[in-house]
Design a protein around this motif. Structure first.
Motif: not given
Length: 397
Positions: A253-266
């Protein structure tokens, strides 16, 4: 003088084990030196590695052509590695990116779509009105668009991938030495390596020790990297949650900045017999310059403050996780100022370095290992392998 090995690879992690496998098809007289994963993490006072986990996202969708290329080349070899080793590690469940519509051609999504066209990756664009219906586990703003890569994407088990690489390397004639290298010296005509109280000699050495590459004076001069703390949140998943999340793809899920992205594993089964859904981010600022500090971090449960932040984000994005037990675990990310991994020789023509995952390299590790093998065998990397971009930067003398 006669040497013990023609080539020695230091570091038995994702890049080092891959380098050994690839090099075994190019040359004889190879050793791969590194310790195994400690049985008791919190009682271990040696070096660690960041692949001590069950899941890492893999995909070719990337805003940088080099990183996208490394991932695509590695992904194209996953099934062959599985078949030859008999060890499964790749789950092709797809990878979903979700974020606001790009504002310019320089936005990450626009750059990634351009790279995907170059690589021939099939990326499905999902309109905001359809995103919630297609992926009901995810609650994102109503204006978010989805970008779904169904093939050559999903997640890998990094522990299993390392086992597969090491097994095939050994079958190819590589000597596996289970020890920690504590010193390295260019003796003029060869390199002397000390590991586990023994000395080994080689014509050339590749240091592929990840975030620990600057420790134990393995390099003539330290590489310019930042070894950063990272905390992951692990949600324990039961039968109710499996019905909701059990068939989800890997998700970013992308945030306002690249460092704000959240990654989620199943949800993935872990060695403790439980199934966890994992998520993490890229905002922590704690870094390590000493082995003692990095070791203390790996013996901890990570940052309580970061866990609280991730838990807030998790419940916003996946409200059905409410009530699930949540724990945390530590990891490190090794960043370079160039944004690229390092694959090149040091001040010594006999000692090369391969490091700098920049928090995105697990999926590409087989290709980065191949580049390390080519570097040792041929002495350089060409333009098709992005050799110029991978030139190491060293700390000031």
């Amino acid at each position: 003088m006669a040497v013990d090995f023609r080539f020695i690879i230091i570091g038995r992690g994702m890049m080092g084990a891959a380098a050994a496998r690839h090099l075994s098809s190019m040359a004889d007289g190879i050793a791969l030196i590194g310790p195994r994963e400690p049985e008791e993490r919190k009682a271990h006072h040696g070096v660690f590695a960041s692949h001590y986990d069950e899941a890492r996202i893999t995909r070719t969708f990337d805003g940088n052509l080099a990183w996208g290329t490394f991932a695509a080349r590695a992904l194209d070899r996953y099934r062959e590695i599985e078949a030859k080793s008999g060890i499964s590690f790749f789950s092709e469940v797809g990878c979903l990116f979700a974020g606001p519509a790009p504002k310019s051609e320089q936005d990450y999504i626009e750059r990634a779509l351009t790279v995907s066209r170059t690589l021939g990756s099939n990326i499905e664009t999902i309109a905001p009105s359809d995103l919630g219906q297609r992926f009901p586990y995810l609650a994102v703003p109503a204006d978010f668009t989805g970008y779904f890569e169904s093939k050559r994407a999903g997640y890998i088990n990094p522990r299993a991938l390392v086992r597969a690489q090491a097994k095939l390397a050994e079958q190819g004639g590589v000597s596996l030495i289970e020890a920690t290298v504590t010193s390295l010296r260019d003796a003029g005509s060869h390199v002397e390596v000390t590991a586990g109280g023994r000395s080994y000699s080689a014509e050339r050495v590749l240091v592929a020790a990840g975030g620990f590459s600057n420790f134990h004076a393995l390099l003539p001069r330290p590489v310019d990297t930042r070894v950063m703390a990272r905390t992951v949140a692990l949600y324990e998943i039961g039968e109710r949650e499996m019905a909701i999340f059990g068939h989800m793809p890997s998700t970013i899920v992308l945030g306002d900045r690249e460092e704000d992205h959240i990654y989620i594993l199943p949800p993935v089964p872990y060695p403790d017999g439980k199934t966890y859904l994992k998520l993490g981010g890229d905002t922590e600022a704690l870094s390590f310059a000493r082995l003692e500090d990095a070791g203390a971090w790996f013996r901890s449960d990570g940052s309580a403050a970061e866990l609280a932040h991730l838990a807030r984000v998790a419940l916003q994005l996946m409200p059905e996780l409410a009530g699930c037990p949540v724990t945390s675990a530590p990891c490190v990310a090794n960043f370079t100022p160039t944004g690229y991994p390092y694959a090149g020789f040091t001040q010594s023509p006999r000692i090369a370095v391969l490091t700098g995952g920049n928090f995105v390299a697990a999926k590409s590790s087989d290709e980065l290992g191949r580049l390390g093998a080519v570097l040792l065998a041929e002495g350089r990397l060409g333009d098709k392998d992005f050799g110029g971009e991978l030139t190491p930067v060293f700390a000031a003398a």
